[in-house]
Design a protein around this motif. Structure first.
Motif, mmCIF file in Angstrom:
data_model
loop_
_atom_site.group_PDB
_atom_site.id
_atom_site.type_symbol
_atom_site.label_atom_id
_atom_site.label_comp_id
_atom_site.label_asym_id
_atom_site.label_seq_id
_atom_site.Cartn_x
_atom_site.Cartn_y
_atom_site.Cartn_z
ATOM 1 N N ALA A 128 0.896 -1.030 0.123
ATOM 2 C CA ALA A 128 0.052 0.029 -0.313
ATOM 3 C C ALA A 128 1.085 1.363 -0.110
ATOM 4 C CB ALA A 128 -0.983 0.144 1.134
ATOM 5 N N VAL A 129 1.937 1.194 0.806
ATOM 6 C CA VAL A 129 3.192 2.507 0.563
ATOM 7 C C VAL A 129 3.245 2.726 -0.783
ATOM 8 C CG1 VAL A 129 5.199 3.180 1.438
ATOM 9 C CG2 VAL A 129 3.564 2.008 2.694
ATOM 10 N N LEU A 130 3.672 1.688 -1.594
ATOM 11 C CA LEU A 130 4.036 1.790 -2.897
ATOM 12 C C LEU A 130 2.732 2.292 -3.717
ATOM 13 C CD1 LEU A 130 6.659 -1.045 -3.250
ATOM 14 C CD2 LEU A 130 7.128 1.316 -2.847
ATOM 15 N N ILE A 131 1.870 1.658 -3.577
ATOM 16 C CA ILE A 131 0.596 1.829 -4.564
ATOM 17 C C ILE A 131 0.165 3.296 -4.070
ATOM 18 C CG2 ILE A 131 -1.744 1.291 -4.837
ATOM 19 C CD1 ILE A 131 -0.779 -1.667 -4.696
ATOM 20 N N ALA A 132 0.360 3.922 -2.782
ATOM 21 C CA ALA A 132 0.128 5.379 -2.634
ATOM 22 C C ALA A 132 0.301 6.416 -3.486
ATOM 23 C CB ALA A 132 0.613 5.894 -1.178
ATOM 24 N N SER A 133 1.226 6.045 -4.625
ATOM 25 C CA SER A 133 1.559 6.948 -5.655
ATOM 26 C C SER A 133 0.370 6.897 -6.629
ATOM 27 C CB SER A 133 2.770 6.747 -6.154
ATOM 28 O OG SER A 133 3.037 5.174 -7.036
ATOM 29 N N LEU A 134 -0.482 5.890 -6.724
ATOM 30 C CA LEU A 134 -1.636 5.903 -7.688
ATOM 31 C C LEU A 134 -2.058 7.092 -7.978
ATOM 32 C CD1 LEU A 134 -2.643 3.820 -9.798
ATOM 33 C CD2 LEU A 134 -3.980 2.932 -7.997
ATOM 34 N N PRO A 135 -2.852 7.599 -6.957
ATOM 35 C CA PRO A 135 -3.635 8.733 -7.051
ATOM 36 C C PRO A 135 -2.933 10.130 -7.641
ATOM 37 C CG PRO A 135 -3.827 7.965 -4.747
ATOM 38 C CD PRO A 135 -3.017 7.061 -5.602
ATOM 39 N N LEU A 136 -1.832 10.082 -7.272
ATOM 40 C CA LEU A 136 -0.899 11.131 -8.146
ATOM 41 C C LEU A 136 -0.605 10.927 -9.369
ATOM 42 C CD1 LEU A 136 0.757 13.752 -7.847
ATOM 43 C CD2 LEU A 136 2.592 12.298 -7.054
ATOM 44 N N VAL A 137 -0.263 9.654 -9.639
ATOM 45 C CA VAL A 137 -0.078 9.406 -11.130
ATOM 46 C C VAL A 137 -1.205 9.652 -12.035
ATOM 47 C CG1 VAL A 137 0.813 7.583 -12.646
ATOM 48 C CG2 VAL A 137 1.980 7.600 -10.495
ATOM 49 N N THR A 138 -2.354 9.129 -11.411
ATOM 50 C CA THR A 138 -3.740 9.448 -12.125
ATOM 51 C C THR A 138 -3.885 10.786 -12.223
ATOM 52 O OG1 THR A 138 -4.459 7.104 -11.161
ATOM 53 C CG2 THR A 138 -6.362 8.700 -11.919
ATOM 54 N N ALA A 139 -4.060 11.827 -11.332
ATOM 55 C CA ALA A 139 -4.057 13.215 -11.465
ATOM 56 C C ALA A 139 -3.083 13.501 -12.373
ATOM 57 C CB ALA A 139 -4.013 13.677 -10.194
ATOM 58 N N VAL A 140 -2.095 13.370 -12.495
ATOM 59 C CA VAL A 140 -1.085 13.862 -13.308
ATOM 60 C C VAL A 140 -1.512 13.422 -14.857
ATOM 61 C CG1 VAL A 140 1.500 14.166 -14.008
ATOM 62 C CG2 VAL A 140 0.777 14.426 -11.817
ATOM 63 N N ILE A 143 5.404 13.653 -4.255
ATOM 64 C CA ILE A 143 6.606 12.794 -4.823
ATOM 65 C C ILE A 143 7.729 12.659 -3.764
ATOM 66 C CG2 ILE A 143 8.221 12.936 -6.840
ATOM 67 C CD1 ILE A 143 5.996 13.955 -8.511
ATOM 68 N N ARG A 144 8.162 13.917 -3.275
ATOM 69 C CA ARG A 144 9.267 14.053 -2.362
ATOM 70 C C ARG A 144 8.990 13.223 -1.082
ATOM 71 N NH1 ARG A 144 10.493 15.187 2.416
ATOM 72 N NH2 ARG A 144 8.602 16.077 2.662
ATOM 73 N N ALA A 145 7.911 13.097 -0.562
ATOM 74 C CA ALA A 145 7.684 12.374 0.700
ATOM 75 C C ALA A 145 7.671 11.219 0.281
ATOM 76 C CB ALA A 145 6.000 12.669 1.102
ATOM 77 N N GLN A 146 7.193 10.457 -0.800
ATOM 78 C CA GLN A 146 7.123 9.033 -1.147
ATOM 79 C C GLN A 146 8.613 8.623 -1.560
ATOM 80 O OE1 GLN A 146 3.846 9.404 -4.011
ATOM 81 N NE2 GLN A 146 3.286 7.485 -2.725
ATOM 82 N N LEU A 147 9.482 9.556 -2.307
ATOM 83 C CA LEU A 147 10.829 9.082 -2.769
ATOM 84 C C LEU A 147 11.623 9.189 -1.240
ATOM 85 C CD1 LEU A 147 11.525 11.063 -6.002
ATOM 86 C CD2 LEU A 147 11.039 8.632 -5.459
ATOM 87 N N SER A 148 11.166 9.963 -0.473
ATOM 88 C CA SER A 148 12.113 9.738 0.940
ATOM 89 C C SER A 148 11.786 8.675 1.686
ATOM 90 C CB SER A 148 11.666 11.293 1.796
ATOM 91 O OG SER A 148 10.691 11.207 2.247
ATOM 92 N N VAL A 160 2.298 22.103 -6.278
ATOM 93 C CA VAL A 160 2.895 22.100 -5.228
ATOM 94 C C VAL A 160 2.787 20.970 -4.441
ATOM 95 C CG1 VAL A 160 3.306 23.354 -3.036
ATOM 96 C CG2 VAL A 160 3.289 24.501 -5.195
ATOM 97 N N GLY A 161 1.480 20.547 -4.357
ATOM 98 C CA GLY A 161 0.799 19.402 -3.472
ATOM 99 C C GLY A 161 1.422 17.983 -4.165
ATOM 100 N N ALA A 162 1.361 18.043 -5.395
ATOM 101 C CA ALA A 162 1.857 16.861 -6.304
ATOM 102 C C ALA A 162 3.548 16.697 -6.080
ATOM 103 C CB ALA A 162 1.580 17.028 -7.739
ATOM 104 N N MET A 163 4.258 17.824 -6.000
ATOM 105 C CA MET A 163 5.596 17.594 -5.943
ATOM 106 C C MET A 163 5.873 17.179 -4.454
ATOM 107 S SD MET A 163 6.340 18.441 -8.954
ATOM 108 C CE MET A 163 7.548 17.274 -8.886
ATOM 109 N N GLU A 164 5.182 17.628 -3.430
ATOM 110 C CA GLU A 164 5.476 17.424 -2.133
ATOM 111 C C GLU A 164 5.113 15.960 -1.689
ATOM 112 O OE1 GLU A 164 6.388 17.544 1.932
ATOM 113 O OE2 GLU A 164 6.881 18.932 0.324
#
Length: 168
Positions: free
Chosen positions: A96-108, A130-135, A124-128
């Motif tokens: 689920a942590v990895l799949i958490a990027s699904l909404p962002l990818v869908t929105a973009v 991405i930063r949080a997930q990559l960290s 700004v929210g999208a970039m934040e």
């Protein structure tokens, strides 16, 4: 339709979708990943067909079928089989942590693919996100490694290391 009802439906969709990985993980105890995938696809397809027939929804135009077919393959085969195969190797929480990027990818993709207009706050929210997930990725990947036991101690990041990372 109001924005509030849109948010409510989005929340309900997210809530029901959140049961996906834990339920698949439970199903993997008794079923093969392909059986789970095709059962999910069959149930979803039958439900969609019933809704289309009951509501007497017009059939798509001929030029729409290719896009519908490609989207359907991703929704009904790609995501279910890859997520099910992943759950054979990790927990539903880590997946689920990895799949958490699904909404962002869908929105973009919605913005880029359909020319939807969004505010700077969206980006700004999208970039934040991405930063949080990559960290979080190094810790998530460390926790996904198989546990190897040596004399009773797991070769795994300690709870103390995990807490220290998340408080940075």
């Amino acid at each position: 339709a109001s924005y509030r009802s849109g948010y409510l439906f989005a929340f309900l969709g997210t809530l029901t979708f959140s049961f996906t990985l834990p339920m698949v993980k439970i199903a993997l105890v008794s079923f093969d990943p392909w059986a789970i995938t095709f059962t999910r696809t069959t149930v979803a397809g039958a439900t969609a067909l019933a809704v289309v027939l009951v509501r007497r929804t017009p059939w798509p135009a001929r030029d729409q079928w290719r896009t519908i077919a490609l989207t359907g393959l991703g929704i009904s085969l790609g995501f279910p089989i890859f997520s099910t195969l992943a759950l054979q190797r990790t927990t539903s929480a880590h997946g689920a942590v990895l799949i958490a990027s699904l909404p962002l990818v869908t929105a973009v993709l919605g913005v880029l693919g359909h020319g939807e207009r969004v505010s700077r706050v969206f980006w700004v929210g999208a970039m934040e996100q991405i930063r949080a997930q990559l960290s979080a990725l190094p810790v998530t990947l460390a926790w996904m490694r198989p546990r190897q036991h040596h004399g009773g101690a797991a070769d795994h990041p300690s709870d103390q290391q995990h807490r220290a990372y998340w408080t940075m």
